[in-house]
Design an enzyme around this catalytic site. Structure first.
Site, PDB file in Angstrom:
ATOM      1  N   ASP A 133     -12.693  -9.004   4.104  1.00  0.00           N
ATOM      2  CA  ASP A 133     -13.959  -8.971   3.331  1.00  0.00           C
ATOM      3  C   ASP A 133     -14.519 -10.384   3.184  1.00  0.00           C
ATOM      4  O   ASP A 133     -15.733 -10.599   3.262  1.00  0.00           O
ATOM      5  CB  ASP A 133     -13.745  -8.378   1.924  1.00  0.00           C
ATOM      6  N   ASP A 186      -6.660  -7.036   4.074  1.00  0.00           N
ATOM      7  CA  ASP A 186      -7.770  -6.361   3.383  1.00  0.00           C
ATOM      8  C   ASP A 186      -8.675  -7.404   2.730  1.00  0.00           C
ATOM      9  O   ASP A 186      -9.897  -7.394   2.908  1.00  0.00           O
ATOM     10  CB  ASP A 186      -7.189  -5.416   2.324  1.00  0.00           C
ATOM     11  N   TYR A 243       0.821  -1.210   0.000  1.00  0.00           N
ATOM     12  CA  TYR A 243       0.000   0.000   0.000  1.00  0.00           C
ATOM     13  C   TYR A 243       0.858   1.264   0.000  1.00  0.00           C
ATOM     14  O   TYR A 243       0.445   2.292  -0.509  1.00  0.00           O
ATOM     15  CB  TYR A 243      -0.901   0.046   1.244  1.00  0.00           C
ATOM     16  N   ASP A 258      -3.139 -18.414   0.541  1.00  0.00           N
ATOM     17  CA  ASP A 258      -4.146 -19.065  -0.323  1.00  0.00           C
ATOM     18  C   ASP A 258      -4.889 -20.145   0.462  1.00  0.00           C
ATOM     19  O   ASP A 258      -6.114 -20.249   0.414  1.00  0.00           O
ATOM     20  CB  ASP A 258      -3.513 -19.616  -1.617  1.00  0.00           C
ATOM     21  N   LYS A 270       2.878 -15.451   2.607  1.00  0.00           N
ATOM     22  CA  LYS A 270       3.126 -16.164   1.350  1.00  0.00           C
ATOM     23  C   LYS A 270       4.630 -16.424   1.296  1.00  0.00           C
ATOM     24  O   LYS A 270       5.343 -15.987   0.389  1.00  0.00           O
ATOM     25  CB  LYS A 270       2.622 -15.306   0.170  1.00  0.00           C
TER      26      LYS A 270
HETATM   27  C1  IPM Z   1     -10.478  -0.991   3.645  1.00  0.00           C
HETATM   28  C2  IPM Z   1     -10.550  -0.415   2.255  1.00  0.00           C
HETATM   29  C3  IPM Z   1      -9.319   0.439   1.989  1.00  0.00           C
HETATM   30  C4  IPM Z   1      -8.088  -0.459   2.076  1.00  0.00           C
HETATM   31  C5  IPM Z   1      -9.310   1.196   0.653  1.00  0.00           C
HETATM   32  C6  IPM Z   1     -10.578   2.007   0.465  1.00  0.00           C
HETATM   33  C7  IPM Z   1      -8.118   2.074   0.527  1.00  0.00           C
HETATM   34  O1  IPM Z   1     -10.700  -1.412   1.302  1.00  0.00           O
HETATM   35  O2  IPM Z   1     -10.405  -0.228   4.611  1.00  0.00           O
HETATM   36  O3  IPM Z   1     -10.523  -2.221   3.784  1.00  0.00           O
HETATM   37  O4  IPM Z   1      -7.765  -1.146   1.104  1.00  0.00           O
HETATM   38  O5  IPM Z   1      -7.461  -0.471   3.126  1.00  0.00           O
HETATM   39 MN    MN Z   2     -11.078  -3.376   2.151  1.00  0.00          MN
END
Ligand code: IPM
Ligand code: MN
Ligand code: NAD
Length: 342
Positions: free
Chosen positions: A237, A233, A131, A209, A176
């Site tokens: 999700d 990240d 990042y 993975d 990884k």
């Molecule tokens: C999160 C989001 C952010 C990230 C983006 C919007 C920069 O996806 O907070 O998970 O990747 O950290």
């Molecule tokens: Mn995110």
């Protein structure tokens, strides 16, 4: 900072909850992300950064949207504001608790028996890795550098081990290491920190993975998952779906290296959901649970944090379901349902 898309809609819910809780507080509101690009030409201004530094805690809804999406490397992006603020406040530790509620077991696309008993915490490194490494772009090439220092890995490893001690005492370190040099360093440093200070905590290494697969096949076996910025990240999700919806997952970003009394940042894991903005379909619960994390970690108001979390739990037990959870409740109806239980 309400931000963009559904951000202002769910921030309104959070502010109502703070009022209903009777928390004696002063709120300052600042444009952030796309809204700030429109107003000031930059997603995060120096003034907003300073205001955040002065605050006891920063509550953020979400930023971004198609209006500001661009592939031009020189154009401002809402997400730059978020990354800039995390860095400026030294928020290297991102805590993403994943605690599927029994009331929502059947709202998940996964079978109930897979989810039952799951209570895990993703500890995501937030201010390093790909990042923040150097980026290049020419007419024919592009690159993103993934870079970590030993010190960055040590401090996030300590956060994960400390957290495990307050939970089930197990850490899964995700990397990884079969491919990436940063991951080989990560693995070595995590084991050094473990051997030095945390031999009472169980540690296992999992390749990312495989971890992605195990998260849906045996989620209840995880306690603390510690991993680098990009893996965290993506995996968080994925883990959100154990709770039924990304609209359920809160986060706390902590660090304190942004100066004395440096505030934490509290925000849902989800984004600005431009596809449902202004339709009343936004689930405000991740925002409310982030507000509870703010009360707990940011303001030291444990009783109020617990009251808000339990109001969310009881509203769901009583049948509250927004559209993402298979129901019909609007943002306002969901807000009312939680406030009624507060
Ligand atoms: C999160 C989001 C952010 C990230 C983006 C919007 C920069 O996806 O907070 O998970 O990747 O950290
Ligand atoms: Mn995110
Ligand atoms: P998203 O999380 O905004 O949405 C993904 C899907 O989940 C969409 O279908 C959306 O409708 C749904 N969803 C998300 N939150 C919801 C909620 N509270 N209630 C009901 N449904 C919800 O991810 P995306 O579409 O990939 O990204 C949209 C924008 O948000 C992008 O600009 C992205 O960069 C940004 N983003 C910002 C943050 C943040 O501010 N922390 C986090 C992630 C993405």
């Amino acid at each position: 900072m309400p931000g963009d898309g559904i951000g202002p809609e769910i921030m309104a819910t959070a502010l109502q909850a703070l009022d209903a809780l009777g928390v004696d507080h002063t709120t300052e509101e600042h444009l952030f992300g796309g809204a700030a690009i429109d107003a000031y030409g930059a997603a995060l201004t120096e003034e907003t950064t300073e205001a955040c530094r002065r605050a006891d805690a920063v509550l953020l809804a979400a930023v971004g949207g198609p209006r500001w999406d661009t592939t031009d490397p020189d154009a401002p992006r809402p997400e730059q504001g978020l990354l800039g603020l995390r860095k400026a406040l030294g928020l290297f530790a991102n805590l993403r608790p994943v605690r599927p509620l029994p009331a929502l077991y059947d709202a998940s696309p996964l079978r109930r028996e897979r989810i039952e008993g799951t209570d895990l915490l993703v500890v995501r490194e937030l201010t390093g890795g790909i990042y923040f490494g150097e980026k290049t772009r020419t007419a024919t090439d592009a690159s993103d550098l993934c870079h970590y220092t030993v010190a960055e890995v040590r401090r996030i490893a300590r956060v994960a081990f400390e957290a495990a001690r307050t939970r089930s005492n197990r850490v899964a370190s995700v990397d990884k290491a079969n491919v990436m040099e940063t991951s080989r360093q990560w693995r070595q440093v995590v084991h050094e920190v473990h051997a030095e200070e945390f031999t009472d905590v169980q540690l296992e290494d999992i390749l990312v993975d495989n971890a992605a697969m195990q998260l849906v096949s045996r989620p209840a076996d995880f306690d603390v998952i510690v991993t680098e910025n990009l893996f965290g990240d993506i995996l968080s999700d994925e883990a959100a779906m154990l709770t039924g919806s990304i609209g359920m997952l809160p986060s706390a970003s902590l660090g304190g290296a942004g100066g004395p009394g440096s505030p934490g940042l509290f925000e849902p894991v989800h984004g600005s959901a431009p596809d449902i903005a202004a339709t009343g379909a936004a689930n405000p619960l991740a925002m409310l649970l982030s507000t509870a994390l703010m009360l707990h970690h940011g303001l030291g108001l444990q009783a109020q944090a617990a009251a808000l979390e339990s109001a969310v739990d009881r509203a769901l037990d009583a049948g509250l379901r927004t559209r993402d959870l298979g129901g019909t409740a609007t943002t306002n109806e969901a807000t009312r349902a939680v406030l009624d239980h507060l």
